[in-house]
Scaffold this active site. Structure first.
Site, PDB file in Angstrom:
ATOM      1  N   ASP A   1       0.377  -7.751  11.588  1.00 20.72           N
ATOM      2  CA  ASP A   1      -0.785  -7.203  10.874  1.00 20.72           C
ATOM      3  C   ASP A   1      -1.901  -8.244  10.871  1.00 20.72           C
ATOM      4  O   ASP A   1      -2.697  -8.334   9.919  1.00 20.72           O
ATOM      5  CB  ASP A   1      -0.398  -6.796   9.449  1.00 20.72           C
ATOM      6  CG  ASP A   1      -1.422  -5.863   8.805  1.00 20.72           C
ATOM      7  OD1 ASP A   1      -1.900  -4.942   9.485  1.00 20.72           O
ATOM      8  OD2 ASP A   1      -1.741  -6.058   7.617  1.00 20.72           O
TER       9      ASP A   1
ATOM     10  N   ALA B   1       0.820  -1.219   0.000  1.00 25.97           N
ATOM     11  CA  ALA B   1       0.000   0.000   0.000  1.00 25.97           C
ATOM     12  C   ALA B   1       0.852   1.267   0.000  1.00 25.97           C
ATOM     13  O   ALA B   1       0.648   2.179   0.795  1.00 25.97           O
ATOM     14  CB  ALA B   1      -0.962   0.003   1.187  1.00 25.97           C
TER      15      ALA B   1
END
Length: 366
Positions: free
Chosen positions: A264, A211
């Site tokens: 994550d 990202a």
């Protein structure tokens, strides 16, 4: 009551010290000395892991169930897996959900064990680099909003991921001035914009390569800015899904002690805007977008050693010392030494978890 870890090994920097007795007294390591036992066991003692970005564990996704009970379940599950310090992460969401999560965190704080605070990953991101984040919740911050957010947080907000190219300088400076670790992430910043953000004081980068603007030979992007900087750190998800192991090897050679592990990790969830569906060793959104991982910190360490050619002591540092240095919480060092926290893990020769010691007390292993 004092506890002795007898005839064990541990790393002092890169040096493996064998045949040691580590004695804890209360929440601290009281002594480390050569063992009187003649034969060393094939056991390794390492500091407890520190995960600065995890969304859920134990079947609870915090943002979908923002309660004290959820945090208690998450922290117990993580402790039993060797994570002795963590930031509960919240993805881009509505102000109502953020407030509910912050309220629950503040209520939970007096009874917390390994819960260190919150990591807000959004909503102040770049719409061009959202990954699994929800576009309609993304916005630019105002200084007044940030002031109100930190005031309401009352110290529980420890870290925030933002896209600096989309935010005003006074917003970023206010976060830094108030002790929030600011991470560049979900960003389309150019090399120059990212370098300027790091020079301004942004300390780290969220899940390197994921990202963010990529490396291109004419547009070097965020990864190159991190690599070229002398202080900027970066987290990385070493699950073999979010990026290839070869890229982890490459990043580690360049960043060295500035690269650290996060999971994550999410858990299966069928309610709310973030509905995570497990697909093998990864989680995806209903539309197939890769979301969080199914990783544990111990598995991330193993992956670094087994697949990325990273020395064991360095993989351990990436899960302990380096995130501890970044988050800067008192008495949290991620190192084994007299006077340091007695948050320790006992691993066998295959790096399987045998025992968790938290604040000097043995806990069940999951």
């Amino acid at each position: 009551m004092p506890k002795i870890i007898s005839n064990t090994s541990y790393f002092n920097n890169s040096r493996l010290i064998t045949n040691q007795d580590i004695t804890t007294d209360g929440e601290k390591i009281a002594s480390i000395q050569t063992s009187s036992q003649p034969e060393a066991k094939a056991l390794l003692t390492v500091p407890g892991f520190i995960d600065l970005q995890i969304y859920g564990a134990g079947g609870r996704l915090f943002s979908a169930d923002p309660t004290v009970e959820s945090l208690a379940i998450i922290e117990t599950d993580l402790l039993q897996k060797g994570t002795t310090g963590f930031l509960a992460c919240m993805a881009t969401n509505t102000p109502q959900v953020f407030n509910e999560c912050i309220s629950a965190a503040k209520k939970f704080r007096p009874q917390a064990k390994n819960f260190l605070g919150l990591h807000l990953e959004g909503p102040f991101l770049n719409p061009k680099r959202l990954g699994a984040h929800i576009p309609e919740f993304v916005r630019k911050a105002t200084l007044d909003e940030i002031k109100e957010l930190l005031d309401f947080g009352d110290g529980v907000i420890k870290m925030m991921t933002i896209a600096p190219e989309c935010q005003d300088d006074d917003v970023i400076q206010y976060l830094l001035d108030n002790g929030v670790v600011v991470s560049l992430g979900h960003s389309n910043a150019t090399f120059d914009e990212a370098t300027a953000a790091y020079n301004r004081g942004i300390q780290t980068t969220t899940h390197l390569f994921n990202a963010m603007s990529p490396i291109h030979h004419r547009e070097p992007g965020i990864p190159t800015a991190v690599f070229n900087h002398d202080k900027a750190m970066a987290s990385i998800i070493v699950d073999g899904q979010h990026l290839s192991y070869e890229v982890v090897t490459f990043a580690k050679k360049l960043l060295k002690e500035r690269l650290f592990l996060i999971t994550d990790a999410v858990t299966a969830c069928a309610t709310g805007p973030y509905q995570h569906i497990q697909n093998g060793d990864k989680f995806v959104m209903p539309n197939g977008t890769l979301s969080g991982s199914s990783l544990t910190m111990l598995q991330a360490v193993k992956n670094c050693v087994e697949h990325c050619g990273i020395a064991l002591y360095e993989a351990i540092n990436m899960a302990t010392r380096y995130p501890a240095n970044l988050i800067g919480i008192d008495n949290l060092t991620g190192e084994i030494g007299v006077g340091n926290a007695a948050n320790l893990l006992i691993l066998d020769e295959h790096l399987n978890l045998q025992e968790v010691i938290f604040k000097g007390e043995s806990l069940p292993v999951k």
